[in-house]
Design an enzyme around this catalytic site. Structure first.
Site, mmCIF file in Angstrom:
data_model
loop_
_atom_site.group_PDB
_atom_site.id
_atom_site.type_symbol
_atom_site.label_atom_id
_atom_site.label_comp_id
_atom_site.label_asym_id
_atom_site.label_seq_id
_atom_site.Cartn_x
_atom_site.Cartn_y
_atom_site.Cartn_z
ATOM 1 N N HIS A 88 -4.138 11.802 0.528
ATOM 2 C CA HIS A 88 -2.893 11.089 0.187
ATOM 3 C C HIS A 88 -2.959 10.679 -1.279
ATOM 4 O O HIS A 88 -2.562 11.456 -2.135
ATOM 5 C CB HIS A 88 -2.618 9.927 1.147
ATOM 6 C CG HIS A 88 -3.808 9.188 1.650
ATOM 7 N ND1 HIS A 88 -4.665 8.493 0.821
ATOM 8 C CD2 HIS A 88 -4.286 9.032 2.909
ATOM 9 C CE1 HIS A 88 -5.618 7.923 1.537
ATOM 10 N NE2 HIS A 88 -5.426 8.244 2.812
ATOM 11 N N GLY A 101 0.943 -1.222 4.338
ATOM 12 C CA GLY A 101 1.441 0.080 3.942
ATOM 13 C C GLY A 101 2.247 0.763 5.014
ATOM 14 O O GLY A 101 3.469 0.853 4.934
ATOM 15 N N HIS A 123 -4.135 -4.410 7.962
ATOM 16 C CA HIS A 123 -4.199 -3.330 8.944
ATOM 17 C C HIS A 123 -3.300 -3.652 10.142
ATOM 18 O O HIS A 123 -3.569 -4.560 10.918
ATOM 19 C CB HIS A 123 -5.614 -3.029 9.444
ATOM 20 C CG HIS A 123 -5.739 -1.617 9.956
ATOM 21 N ND1 HIS A 123 -6.111 -0.569 9.144
ATOM 22 C CD2 HIS A 123 -5.508 -1.082 11.157
ATOM 23 C CE1 HIS A 123 -6.118 0.557 9.833
ATOM 24 N NE2 HIS A 123 -5.737 0.272 11.068
ATOM 25 N N ASP A 124 -2.231 -2.886 10.254
ATOM 26 C CA ASP A 124 -1.258 -2.965 11.346
ATOM 27 C C ASP A 124 -0.468 -4.268 11.379
ATOM 28 O O ASP A 124 0.170 -4.587 12.390
ATOM 29 C CB ASP A 124 -1.927 -2.727 12.710
ATOM 30 C CG ASP A 124 -2.326 -1.279 12.907
ATOM 31 O OD1 ASP A 124 -1.892 -0.429 12.104
ATOM 32 O OD2 ASP A 124 -3.074 -0.980 13.850
ATOM 33 N N GLU A 152 -8.759 0.155 -2.786
ATOM 34 C CA GLU A 152 -9.628 0.105 -1.616
ATOM 35 C C GLU A 152 -10.448 1.383 -1.536
ATOM 36 O O GLU A 152 -9.986 2.453 -1.944
ATOM 37 C CB GLU A 152 -8.797 -0.016 -0.334
ATOM 38 C CG GLU A 152 -7.930 -1.246 -0.249
ATOM 39 C CD GLU A 152 -7.110 -1.281 1.032
ATOM 40 O OE1 GLU A 152 -6.581 -2.365 1.344
ATOM 41 O OE2 GLU A 152 -6.993 -0.242 1.711
ATOM 42 N N HIS A 200 -5.618 3.462 -1.609
ATOM 43 C CA HIS A 200 -6.910 3.716 -0.956
ATOM 44 C C HIS A 200 -7.229 5.199 -1.101
ATOM 45 O O HIS A 200 -6.983 5.993 -0.186
ATOM 46 C CB HIS A 200 -6.849 3.309 0.515
ATOM 47 C CG HIS A 200 -8.166 3.340 1.212
ATOM 48 N ND1 HIS A 200 -8.475 2.511 2.268
ATOM 49 C CD2 HIS A 200 -9.277 4.098 1.017
ATOM 50 C CE1 HIS A 200 -9.697 2.750 2.694
ATOM 51 N NE2 HIS A 200 -10.204 3.725 1.953
ATOM 52 N N ASN A 256 0.847 -1.180 0.000
ATOM 53 C CA ASN A 256 0.000 0.000 0.000
ATOM 54 C C ASN A 256 0.894 1.246 0.000
ATOM 55 O O ASN A 256 1.698 1.435 0.920
ATOM 56 C CB ASN A 256 -0.907 -0.019 1.231
ATOM 57 C CG ASN A 256 -1.916 1.111 1.240
ATOM 58 O OD1 ASN A 256 -1.606 2.243 0.877
ATOM 59 N ND2 ASN A 256 -3.135 0.829 1.684
#
Length: 247
Positions: free
Chosen positions: A51, A215, A192-193, A71, A44, A8
């Site tokens: 961003h 990411g 995620h994380d 996303e 995303h 990402n």
């Protein structure tokens, strides 16, 4: 089974936007990530384009040689139009609220079943594979199969937070949700994380995992170890099973 690493690159765009201009160049970073071994590129775009910009998505789509994953929240017509225009390999549907800092929950596949079924059909009719972001809850994983989605992406923030306290407890509900999803014929993604410390155990615990998108942690690690090296380190965590200390 090898698990794909999709990088990402939102944080690259965040850095560029903080100064203006085009340094770093997100398109060149996407090219380089692929060259360095990434199995895909994830973006995303959000409505405020804080961003990744919609124009970035169009430019990146021209240079993709691996897999493109976009996303976003399909309740934004602008997002739906972009995905149908670009036609990535995969669209990952995320129920973000407007202005939300980062994704923090998945779909309620029971309450939102009709809506999801309709919007998923729009993308699938265009030949785009669909994944939906879900929390690791038994009933949610079960109901996901009724939406027509091809895959689910397990939201892994809870796992990441609890990993250092008790990794077996942290991953337990993900194992159950993954088992339900795969038994229902759904492909399995996660994100995620996830990072260099917790990724290997997660993959070992969910052997059916097809893809992770990472990411923030990967880009942060690249500040110390370099982008090419970090992509290979993450792929090693995904697809080799031996104890390995952090470099």
């Amino acid at each position: 089974m090898a698990t794909k690493l999709s990088v990402n690159i939102n944080k690259i765009a965040t850095l560029r936007n903080s100064r203006g201009g085009n340094n770093p160049d997100v398109v060149q970073v996407a090219i380089d990530c692929q060259k360095f071994g990434a199995d895909g590129i994830t973006v995303h775009p959000r409505p405020d384009e804080r961003h990744i910009r919609y124009s970035d998505v169009r430019e990146i789509s021209k240079i993709i040689t691996t897999e493109f994953n976009i996303e976003g929240n399909p309740r934004e017509d602008k997002f739906v139009d972009l995905v149908l225009e670009v036609k990535p390999a995969q669209v990952t549907l995320v129920p973000d609220d407007p202005g939300q800092l980062t994704s923090n929950h998945g779909w309620d596949t029971i309450k939102d079943k009709v809506y999801l079924r309709n919007i998923i059909a729009v993308f699938k009719n265009a030949g785009i594979r669909v994944s939906i972001f879900i929390d690791p809850i038994d009933q949610i994983a079960t109901a996901a199969a009724d939406t027509g989605t091809d895959r689910v992406e397990l939201y892994t923030e809870d796992y990441a937070k609890a990993y250092h306290t008790n990794k077996d407890n942290a991953v337990a509900k993900y194992i159950i949700a993954a088992s339900i999803a795969t038994q229902k014929g759904l492909g399995l993604n996660a994100g995620h994380d996830l990072d260099m410390k917790n990724l290997q155990f997660f993959k070992q615990s969910l052997p059916a995992l097809l893809e992770v998108s990472i990411g923030h942690a990967l880009i942060a690690d690249a500040l110390y170890y370099g982008l090419e090296n970090v992509i290979q380190l993450y792929k090693r965590k995904l697809n080799t099973y031996y104890a390995e200390s952090m470099p």
